[in-house]
Scaffold this active site. Structure first.
Site, PDB file in Angstrom:
ATOM      1  N   SER A 263      45.539  37.823  45.135  1.00 51.49           N
ATOM      2  CA  SER A 263      45.204  37.156  44.673  1.00 51.49           C
ATOM      3  C   SER A 263      46.556  35.839  43.571  1.00 51.49           C
ATOM      4  O   SER A 263      47.261  35.989  44.583  1.00 51.49           O
ATOM      5  CB  SER A 263      44.293  37.115  42.954  1.00 51.49           C
ATOM      6  OG  SER A 263      43.577  36.703  42.544  1.00 51.49           O
ATOM      7  N   HIS A 404      35.654  37.960  45.693  1.00 55.97           N
ATOM      8  CA  HIS A 404      37.076  38.236  45.394  1.00 55.97           C
ATOM      9  C   HIS A 404      38.001  40.090  45.166  1.00 55.97           C
ATOM     10  O   HIS A 404      37.511  40.326  43.664  1.00 55.97           O
ATOM     11  CB  HIS A 404      37.537  37.323  43.913  1.00 55.97           C
ATOM     12  CG  HIS A 404      38.919  37.311  43.905  1.00 55.97           C
ATOM     13  ND1 HIS A 404      39.826  36.313  44.158  1.00 55.97           N
ATOM     14  CD2 HIS A 404      39.942  37.375  42.795  1.00 55.97           C
ATOM     15  CE1 HIS A 404      41.173  36.716  44.373  1.00 55.97           C
ATOM     16  NE2 HIS A 404      40.803  36.836  43.079  1.00 55.97           N
TER      17      HIS A 404
END
Ligand code: GTR
Length: 423
Positions: A263, A404
């Site tokens: 990320s 995610h």
């Protein structure tokens, strides 16, 4: 006159519409507006790049300069490690499987001090171990439930569910992020894990009074200048200082350091790989906007959204490109190309549309042109592979099912990729 007013009104309506469009996130491929990417092999002066030499001496530096000045920001000055303290070296970690080492790097300038603590697990069976270097989100003690891991005293974002209150960590969060760090598998595969809490380098908040940035302020300066570093560049600067240390550690093979991040830390790993060619493999896990995903392709998170939610991540010059990506002289395939000819892995997740998996894939695909210039195969495919079917050339890519996150599945691929290129 009436006609003129009517045209003006129409123009207002149209431009109003465009802005409205930008306010809603695009998740539908058919709604992606047309865009044009700068050609990697054409210099800003229009000349073609036909050799590795012209890439290395002309094109690469000019691209790196634009990313430095307009996107991530310059590091204002050099600052070396002032002091190193080895807290411990234990050869009996993880039930005797690994060596655990904890080291602090100290940075000192004028009246300012910063302590950055490194945690390493190394395989006992390997003499100088190749390692994965990964910044972590909530403190070294969260990557493993090992009670010997030191607790950071740095600012940490509150998370009462794991006992992070008043921006301080407690015992409760020990091991809370261990599913993202399958340390035993890493060690058994013959690799070490080196990790550092990113907030030791710069706390992740829109406040430039703490972390490394104030070390370089001049006079009454209270924040970096508009072409100077945001937090991503500060964190990647920290990765380079950890590399400085690793070069001195006899237990580590510093020629085989794979830098990895998830990320925002995936964006950071990419920028570290671009600015510091000592990193031998670069791995971006779901790095999205400002990472591997193309910016000019409007899908999921955009430059405007990221600059609004996280105004401290990039340099202030990057604000110029809010809803104005077409003016950017570069796009993220060019960032990936700066990593060539070193192995690069880009990973996406199906449930992470915010990061634009297709845009991450395209970026890796277009970066392949530079790997080919070096006589290497970049991405071995032209179309996006099916979910859970990784591909590995000198550039690797997968899109996995799920959300995610940095998962054991992702690590399985990174270990294979490291085997392919390190062994
Ligand atoms: C999101 C941000 C992304 C990504 C992510 C993360 O909120 O919009 O760009 O970086 O945070 O780092 O977890």
């Amino acid at each position: 006159m009436k006609q003129f007013v009517f045209i003006l009104f129409l123009t207002f309506l149209i431009s109003g519409n465009t802005n409205a469009q930008r306010e809603t996130t695009i998740y539908d491929e058919s709604k992606v507006p047309e865009y044009q990417l700068p050609d990697l092999l054409t210099r800003f002066n229009g000349r073609k790049v036909k050799s590795e030499k012209v890439w290395d001496t002309k094109r690469r530096p000019e691209i790196l300069k634009v990313f430095t000045d307009e996107v991530y920001g310059k590091v204002p000055e050099n600052l070396k490690i002032s002091d190193v303290k080895v807290w411990e070296t234990s050869d009996n970690a993880l039930n005797g499987l690994a060596i655990r080492k904890q080291i602090s790097l100290f940075f000192t300038k004028n009246d300012k001090n910063l302590e950055v603590t490194i945690l390493m697990y190394l395989p006992k069976s390997v003499n100088k171990a190749p390692v994965f270097l990964a910044l972590n989100f909530t403190g070294n003690h969260t990557v493993c439930s090992d009670p010997n891991i030191r607790l950071t005293e740095s600012w940490v974002e509150n998370n009462p569910s794991i006992g992070i209150i008043n921006n301080r960590i407690t015992e409760q969060s020990r091991g809370s992020n261990s599913d993202s760090y399958p340390i035993e598998e890493i060690i058994k595969a013959g690799y070490g894990l080196v990790t550092v809490y990113y907030g030791d380098i710069d706390p992740d908040k829109n406040d430039f009074s703490d972390g490394i940035e104030p070390f370089f302020y001049k006079g009454n300066q209270t924040k970096p200048n508009q072409d100077e570093w945001g937090s991503i560049a500060a964190w990647s600067w920290g990765l380079s200082r950890v590399m400085d240390y690793l070069e001195t550690d006899q237990l580590v093979d510093s020629k085989k350091v794979a830098v990895l991040g998830h990320s925002r830390l995936g964006k950071t790993a990419l920028w570290a790989g671009a600015t510091d060619q000592r990193f031998a493999i670069i791995i971006s896990n779901e790095s999205g906007c400002g990472g591997a995903a193309l910016s000019k392709r409007i899908f999921g998170e955009t430059v405007q959204t990221i600059n609004t939610s996280f105004p401290h991540w990039f340099c202030d010059n990057f604000l110029k490109y809010n809803s104005n990506e077409e003016q950017l002289p570069v796009d993220q395939h060019m960032l990936l190309a700066l990593i060539a000819p070193r192995p690069l892995y880009v990973a996406s997740a199906e449930g992470d549309q915010w990061a634009d998996p297709h845009g991450e894939f395209l970026s890796a695909k277009y970066a392949s042109a530079i790997y080919e210039l070096f006589g290497l195969e970049g991405l071995p495919v032209k179309e996006m592979p099916e979910v859970n079917l990784p591909v590995m050339g000198t550039i690797g890519y997968h899109i996995r099912s799920g959300k995610h996150h940095l998962t054991a599945y992702d690590w399985e691929q990174y270990l294979k990729f490291a085997d392919k290129h390190f062994k």
